[in-house]
Design an enzyme around this catalytic site. Structure first.
Site, PDB file in Angstrom:
ATOM      1  NE  ARG A 114       8.363 -70.990 -51.019  1.00  0.00           N
ATOM      2  CZ  ARG A 114       7.277 -71.615 -51.363  1.00  0.00           C
ATOM      3  NH1 ARG A 114       6.793 -71.473 -52.583  1.00  0.00           N
ATOM      4  NH2 ARG A 114       6.623 -72.362 -50.513  1.00  0.00           N
TER       5      ARG A 114
ATOM      6  CB  CYS B  67      25.038 -77.633 -64.332  1.00  0.00           C
ATOM      7  SG  CYS B  67      25.640 -76.453 -65.520  1.00  0.00           S
TER       8      CYS B  67
HETATM    9  N1  LLP Z   1       7.667 -67.376 -36.762  1.00  0.00           N
HETATM   10  C1  LLP Z   1       8.532 -68.403 -36.712  1.00  0.00           C
HETATM   11  C2  LLP Z   1       9.078 -68.801 -35.416  1.00  0.00           C
HETATM   12  C3  LLP Z   1       8.895 -69.074 -37.897  1.00  0.00           C
HETATM   13  O1  LLP Z   1       9.730 -70.098 -37.842  1.00  0.00           O
HETATM   14  C4  LLP Z   1       8.348 -68.657 -39.140  1.00  0.00           C
HETATM   15  C5  LLP Z   1       8.717 -69.324 -40.395  1.00  0.00           C
HETATM   16  C6  LLP Z   1       7.459 -67.568 -39.135  1.00  0.00           C
HETATM   17  C7  LLP Z   1       7.139 -66.962 -37.929  1.00  0.00           C
HETATM   18  C8  LLP Z   1       6.829 -67.046 -40.393  1.00  0.00           C
HETATM   19  O2  LLP Z   1       6.005 -68.006 -40.985  1.00  0.00           O
HETATM   20  P1  LLP Z   1       5.064 -67.622 -42.226  1.00  0.00           P
HETATM   21  O3  LLP Z   1       4.017 -66.670 -41.715  1.00  0.00           O
HETATM   22  O4  LLP Z   1       5.904 -67.026 -43.278  1.00  0.00           O
HETATM   23  O5  LLP Z   1       4.487 -68.920 -42.647  1.00  0.00           O
HETATM   24  N2  LLP Z   1      11.243 -71.313 -46.697  1.00  0.00           N
HETATM   25  C9  LLP Z   1       9.933 -71.904 -46.526  1.00  0.00           C
HETATM   26  C10 LLP Z   1       9.205 -71.354 -45.326  1.00  0.00           C
HETATM   27  C11 LLP Z   1       9.965 -71.483 -44.029  1.00  0.00           C
HETATM   28  C12 LLP Z   1       9.242 -70.911 -42.840  1.00  0.00           C
HETATM   29  C13 LLP Z   1      10.122 -70.877 -41.645  1.00  0.00           C
HETATM   30  N3  LLP Z   1       9.553 -70.274 -40.477  1.00  0.00           N
HETATM   31  C14 LLP Z   1       9.144 -71.720 -47.813  1.00  0.00           C
HETATM   32  O6  LLP Z   1       9.657 -71.131 -48.758  1.00  0.00           O
HETATM   33  O7  LLP Z   1       8.000 -72.189 -47.905  1.00  0.00           O
END
Ligand code: LLP
Length: 424
Positions: free
Chosen positions: A314, A346
């Site tokens: 992240r 690296c």
């Molecule tokens: N539902 C859908 C359709 C989604 O695309 C996502 C997250 C969630 C639920 C869950 O969202 P949350 O409650 O976790 O915000 N890798 C990124 C975050 C990517 C989120 C993708 N979709 C990070 O590390 O911040």
């Protein structure tokens, strides 16, 4: 609130000393707290209940797909939101009933759709017309009728990082809300699918309620239009996205979020589905790492740690902030100095923090990265041929390794030399 705290001068996860796990499991590793997972789920569920919302909470497995984590929520009554066959299999293996699984995602393959239909899951969130046609054909051929939602893109700005914004019309997700009516009409006419829900997810790590409110009001208008068209919208899947504090953000409390839903959508007689990921797991996990070396540059001091961007992506991907704190509690009034905390990979991007104020740290000291339970282990890789790191789950005074560190032989066993490169 979480259950990582100092006790007798050292960091504990619930009743287990982090230094003990580090000794027994080796560093780096992820550590999750069961009490924190349970607390976050319960606070969210209670807030929805208090607002009078009849809801199914489908944990977004992408945030942390470890089976033990999914099962911890399943035991509390949660379902799962999955975005791939792998996650669907993971949720089923963790004991989530198919009747509580929602399948989202912009690029589900034919094979994935067939698998989901065969399992008879709760709902498929359709993100395009070609997907709708394909799903109809698959389900009809099996003599099944799949309950579906159309994921609508409400074209609102979530006010979050560009890479995790999903609800603007230039984003690849969902069907533009202005076209939703025709797509629902098409869905109603097709065999094998029954449009029963509207799905809407506008982004992740939202720290304000306004974008939610705007999106929900659009969903409200749509419910009225679709019902007038004779489409029986019975449930609303409002996605995930509620943010957590990484630093000094003050994201809305679940209760305030629930009140917005009650005010905008509460009188429609719909059931609700939620897909929270980060909210449930973010602050329930830390990444523990050991300092390999302290390197004094002419202008900077670098703490080189044994975790790297492949373990926690992240900061390098989103310039994300993670708190960093010593596992041995700093003495009260200890002088703080600015250091750069970096991994051994690296790339200059393998930097966790620049000019972070930390107490004096030495080689072999342990550090913890906070709020690492969401999108930490889930996004890790083996870049630089570094093995995936263990995940540990604590419960009270017990802990268990819930994913082991593969050996180098394990890693290499997935590869093979073609005949023409084999000397033997
Ligand atoms: N539902 C859908 C359709 C989604 O695309 C996502 C997250 C969630 C639920 C869950 O969202 P949350 O409650 O976790 O915000 N890798 C990124 C975050 C990517 C989120 C993708 N979709 C990070 O590390 O911040």
């Amino acid at each position: 609130m979480n259950h990582f705290h100092y006790q007798n001068g050292e960091l504990f996860a619930e009743d287990v000393a982090i230094a003990r796990i580090a000794r027994e499991v080796g560093t780096p590793f992820y550590c999750y707290s069961t009490a924190t997972l349970q607390r976050h789920y319960t606070v969210f569920a209670e807030a929805l209940k208090a607002a009078g919302l009849d809801a199914t909470i489908c944990f977004a497995a992408k945030a942390n797909p470890n089976m033990a984590v999914i099962r911890t929520f399943a035991q509390l009554g949660a379902g799962a939101d999955v975005v791939s066959e792998g996650e669907l299999r993971q949720a089923l293996a963790a004991g989530v009933p198919a009747a509580r699984i929602v399948f989202s995602g912009v690029g589900k393959t034919r094979h994935e759709l067939e698998f989901a239909v065969a399992k008879g899951i709760f709902q498929i969130n359709v993100e395009s017309e070609p997907e709708l046609e394909m799903l109809s054909e698959i389900a009809a051929a099996r003599g099944q009728v799949m309950p579906i939602a159309i994921r609508v893109n409400p074209d609102v700005d979530a006010g979050t990082h560009a890479k995790i914004t999903t609800g603007k019309k230039e984003n690849k997700f969902g069907i533009e809300w202005t076209r939703a009516r025709e797509v629902y009409a098409r869905a109603k006419a097709l065999p094998g699918v029954e449009p029963v829900a509207i799905a809407c997810h506008i982004g992740s790590q939202l720290t304000e309620l306004t974008p939610f409110r705007e999106a929900f009001l659009r969903v409200r208008d749509l419910v009225a239009m679709l019902r007038a068209d004779g489409i029986d919208i019975r449930r609303l899947d409002l996605g995930g996205g509620l943010g957590v504090p990484y630093d000094d953000e003050t994201p809305p409390e679940p209760a305030a979020y629930a009140e917005v839903i009650k005010a905008t959508l509460g009188d429609l007689g719909c059931r609700f589905v939620f897909e929270p990921g980060r909210l449930l797991v973010g602050n329930a996990g830390i990444l523990v790492s050991r300092i390999i070396r302290v390197k004094e540059g002419s202008t900077r001091t670098f703490l080189i740690v044994d975790a790297a961007m492949n373990d926690l992506a992240r900061p390098s991907l989103y310039d994300a902030y993670h708190s960093i704190f010593p596992v041995a509690e700093p003495k009260a009034g200890a002088a703080l100095a600015e250091v750069d905390v970096v991994g051994p990979v690296c790339e200059t991007g393998d930097t966790f923090a620049k000019q972070r104020r930390l107490p004096p740290m030495r080689t072999d000291d342990l550090l913890a990265f906070g709020t690492a339970g969401a999108y930490g282990a889930a996004m890790s890789s083996t870049y630089n041929t570094r093995p995936l790191i263990p995940e540990v789950l604590v419960k009270g005074g017990d802990y268990a390794v819930i994913r082991v560190r593969p050996s180098y032989e394990d890693m290499r066993s997935l590869e093979s030399l073609p005949g023409w490169l084999n000397d033997e």
